[in-house]
Design a protein around this motif. Structure first.
Motif, PDB file in Angstrom:
ATOM      1  N   LEU A 296      30.350  19.400  16.851  1.00  0.00           N
ATOM      2  CA  LEU A 296      30.018  19.231  18.263  1.00  0.00           C
ATOM      3  C   LEU A 296      28.535  19.473  18.549  1.00  0.00           C
ATOM      4  O   LEU A 296      27.963  18.847  19.441  1.00  0.00           O
ATOM      5  CB  LEU A 296      30.868  20.189  19.105  1.00  0.00           C
ATOM      6  N   ILE A 297      27.950  20.379  17.812  1.00  0.00           N
ATOM      7  CA  ILE A 297      26.541  20.685  18.037  1.00  0.00           C
ATOM      8  C   ILE A 297      25.813  20.805  16.704  1.00  0.00           C
ATOM      9  O   ILE A 297      26.433  20.785  15.632  1.00  0.00           O
ATOM     10  CB  ILE A 297      26.363  22.017  18.808  1.00  0.00           C
ATOM     11  N   GLN A 298      24.523  20.930  16.811  1.00  0.00           N
ATOM     12  CA  GLN A 298      23.686  21.134  15.639  1.00  0.00           C
ATOM     13  C   GLN A 298      22.703  22.237  16.016  1.00  0.00           C
ATOM     14  O   GLN A 298      22.078  22.168  17.075  1.00  0.00           O
ATOM     15  CB  GLN A 298      22.939  19.831  15.337  1.00  0.00           C
ATOM     16  N   VAL A 299      22.613  23.245  15.175  1.00  0.00           N
ATOM     17  CA  VAL A 299      21.784  24.388  15.512  1.00  0.00           C
ATOM     18  C   VAL A 299      20.575  24.462  14.591  1.00  0.00           C
ATOM     19  O   VAL A 299      20.702  24.313  13.375  1.00  0.00           O
ATOM     20  CB  VAL A 299      22.588  25.710  15.400  1.00  0.00           C
TER      21      VAL A 299
ATOM     22  N   ASP B 244      30.899  15.605  26.403  1.00  0.00           N
ATOM     23  CA  ASP B 244      32.271  15.444  26.882  1.00  0.00           C
ATOM     24  C   ASP B 244      33.259  16.172  25.976  1.00  0.00           C
ATOM     25  O   ASP B 244      34.177  16.849  26.448  1.00  0.00           O
ATOM     26  CB  ASP B 244      32.630  13.953  26.976  1.00  0.00           C
ATOM     27  N   ALA B 245      33.036  16.020  24.670  1.00  0.00           N
ATOM     28  CA  ALA B 245      33.922  16.700  23.722  1.00  0.00           C
ATOM     29  C   ALA B 245      33.815  18.210  23.889  1.00  0.00           C
ATOM     30  O   ALA B 245      34.802  18.939  23.780  1.00  0.00           O
ATOM     31  CB  ALA B 245      33.553  16.303  22.290  1.00  0.00           C
ATOM     32  N   LEU B 246      32.619  18.672  24.170  1.00  0.00           N
ATOM     33  CA  LEU B 246      32.425  20.097  24.413  1.00  0.00           C
ATOM     34  C   LEU B 246      33.239  20.546  25.622  1.00  0.00           C
ATOM     35  O   LEU B 246      33.914  21.580  25.584  1.00  0.00           O
ATOM     36  CB  LEU B 246      30.949  20.406  24.651  1.00  0.00           C
ATOM     37  N   GLU B 247      33.165  19.746  26.679  1.00  0.00           N
ATOM     38  CA  GLU B 247      33.928  20.061  27.885  1.00  0.00           C
ATOM     39  C   GLU B 247      35.405  20.205  27.540  1.00  0.00           C
ATOM     40  O   GLU B 247      36.096  21.075  28.066  1.00  0.00           O
ATOM     41  CB  GLU B 247      33.768  18.942  28.928  1.00  0.00           C
ATOM     42  N   GLN B 248      35.874  19.327  26.668  1.00  0.00           N
ATOM     43  CA  GLN B 248      37.276  19.374  26.276  1.00  0.00           C
ATOM     44  C   GLN B 248      37.645  20.738  25.717  1.00  0.00           C
ATOM     45  O   GLN B 248      38.673  21.309  26.067  1.00  0.00           O
ATOM     46  CB  GLN B 248      37.572  18.291  25.227  1.00  0.00           C
ATOM     47  N   CYS B 249      36.817  21.265  24.843  1.00  0.00           N
ATOM     48  CA  CYS B 249      37.181  22.511  24.178  1.00  0.00           C
ATOM     49  C   CYS B 249      37.062  23.700  25.124  1.00  0.00           C
ATOM     50  O   CYS B 249      37.361  24.834  24.751  1.00  0.00           O
ATOM     51  CB  CYS B 249      36.383  22.721  22.899  1.00  0.00           C
ATOM     52  N   MET B 250      36.644  23.438  26.354  1.00  0.00           N
ATOM     53  CA  MET B 250      36.726  24.469  27.383  1.00  0.00           C
ATOM     54  C   MET B 250      38.177  24.609  27.846  1.00  0.00           C
ATOM     55  O   MET B 250      38.674  25.716  28.045  1.00  0.00           O
ATOM     56  CB  MET B 250      35.898  24.080  28.612  1.00  0.00           C
ATOM     57  N   ALA B 251      38.813  23.455  28.009  1.00  0.00           N
ATOM     58  CA  ALA B 251      40.178  23.450  28.521  1.00  0.00           C
ATOM     59  C   ALA B 251      41.137  23.981  27.453  1.00  0.00           C
ATOM     60  O   ALA B 251      41.890  24.922  27.682  1.00  0.00           O
ATOM     61  CB  ALA B 251      40.570  22.036  28.934  1.00  0.00           C
TER      62      ALA B 251
END
Lengths: 228, 228
Positions: free
Chosen positions: B206-209, B220-227
């Motif tokens: 989802l991300i790159q650090v 959007d995918a990040l938002e999903q993993c909130m729910a």
DNA sequence: CGACAACTTGAGGCTGTTCAACCTCCGTGG
DNA sequence: CCACGGAGGTTGAACAGCCTCAAGTTGTCG
């Protein structure tokens, strides 16, 4: 729902408006609206737009953040003389919280536009509002401190010690103004945990619990168990 | 430490004073004091009495609650144009927090007495202060919500999504303005937990650090993993 | 190059939660 | 008058998530 009977009198009794000139107060009273909220009734909901502020005349109101899973987090309780709904109004943002009457309450509602006008003509009002907001900012910071740096026992104890108490022959007494469920939520605990903590304090001989009444035998000893 | 060079100019650049009359601004400028705070220097400490407010001209300041055990809880960060120390001043209470410069900073300090005078003559200033306090009340409520109702992952994600980001070819990018230690404390987590959460998000693609820079591949995918 | 700070990774423990049963107090209706 | 039912509260057992502690890694600045 707005009969406009003695709103001027009602307003005058509130700290915020105490220093106001009669003329301005009457102008405000003319546009202020009485809102009656029955017990359990929502005054506003999260997401709605704020177009004015509420002042509690009589009753008891809670602000709480609803959560999708059904549990809610109680943010604050409001008693007669206190203002709520102001922060979001000044920001022009939707409410973050639900406001619910905990008992049949009488609220006074003042439209944003009229409030701004009053502020412009009455610096003392602005000061009162600044103090009111500051007060709540301060309380919220204390809550954040308590949730982040204290154990459940420390939270309950520090909350107990902050409550107004009256002296009795066996110590000082305080009592929950609301159900333990709500207290627990305010402290960021489950009802079960609050119950267990109170039990511990009881068998430690520090307090005595009787329904919503709590007798504090030794406030100093309680303070001690904050540190340890 | 107050040379009084171009304070008027400096004040004029701050949103709070933008609408102020020249005359009043000059009066304020005459009594305002420049305060230079070196990196890591404390501007004030918990327990001290507040006799005025600070406005950040340049630099970066954090407010944090110190704890006896040494760990601290970061409450908020302040950037140029922002005001801090006002809530306790209006309440006449001692500071609840430490204020520390995160980099060499230039602050403007205005005495309570002069500020009140300015408020009385300039309603627009009162409004700005009300908005500023409201803003922070709002943020604190969001923090309380996040600490009480969200898991560590949800907290990190919602924080990431709230940060300002700029678009790149592989997604949108944001970056920590401060060390991850401080971010963790702000989010009410330990540095270890923050590190693990970021790791999870990374291996989930989802991300790159990269140090303090974070690339968000799919908001959007990040938002999903909130729910979930 | 060395030292220190910032950060990461792993293993294990503890606090508070979850879920479920039970209890007690009250108001209601048979 | 007592049975019923429900809300608020208590208690117990097992679990989960985050923290603690300790070691290792990376990066940075003299």
């Amino acid at each position: 729902m707005g009969r406009k009977l003695d709103i001027g009198e009602l307003l005058r009794q509130q700290p915020v408006f105490r220093e106001m000139s009669d003329e301005l107060l009457q102008r405000l009273a003319a546009v202020a609206i009485q809102v009656r909220a029955a017990k359990h009734q929502l005054v506003f909901r999260r997401g709605e737009q704020a177009t004015g502020i509420y002042i509690v005349a009589t009753g008891h109101v809670k602000l709480a953040i609803p959560s999708p899973q059904g549990q809610e987090k109680v943010i604050e309780f409001f008693r007669p003389g206190q203002i709520f709904g102001d922060a979001v109004m000044f920001l022009d943002r939707p409410y973050l919280v639900d406001a619910e009457a905990l008992e049949d309450s009488l609220l006074i509602w003042i439209d944003k536009h009229h409030l701004y006008e009053a502020i412009d003509h009455e610096p003392a009002l602005a000061r009162h509002l600044l103090v009111s907001l500051s007060q709540r900012l301060h309380f919220l910071m204390q809550d954040i401190e308590s949730v982040n740096l204290q154990t459940s026992t420390q939270r309950v104890v520090s909350w107990l010690l902050r409550q107004p108490r009256r002296a009795t022959d066996a110590g000082t007494q305080t009592s929950f103004a609301v159900s333990k469920n709500l207290i627990a939520s305010k402290l960021g605990l489950t009802p079960e945990t609050l119950s267990r903590v109170l039990h511990q304090l009881r068998i430690a001989g520090l307090i005595q619990v009787e329904g919503r009444d709590i007798l504090i035998h030794d406030a100093d000893a309680l303070e001690q168990c904050m540190a340890g």
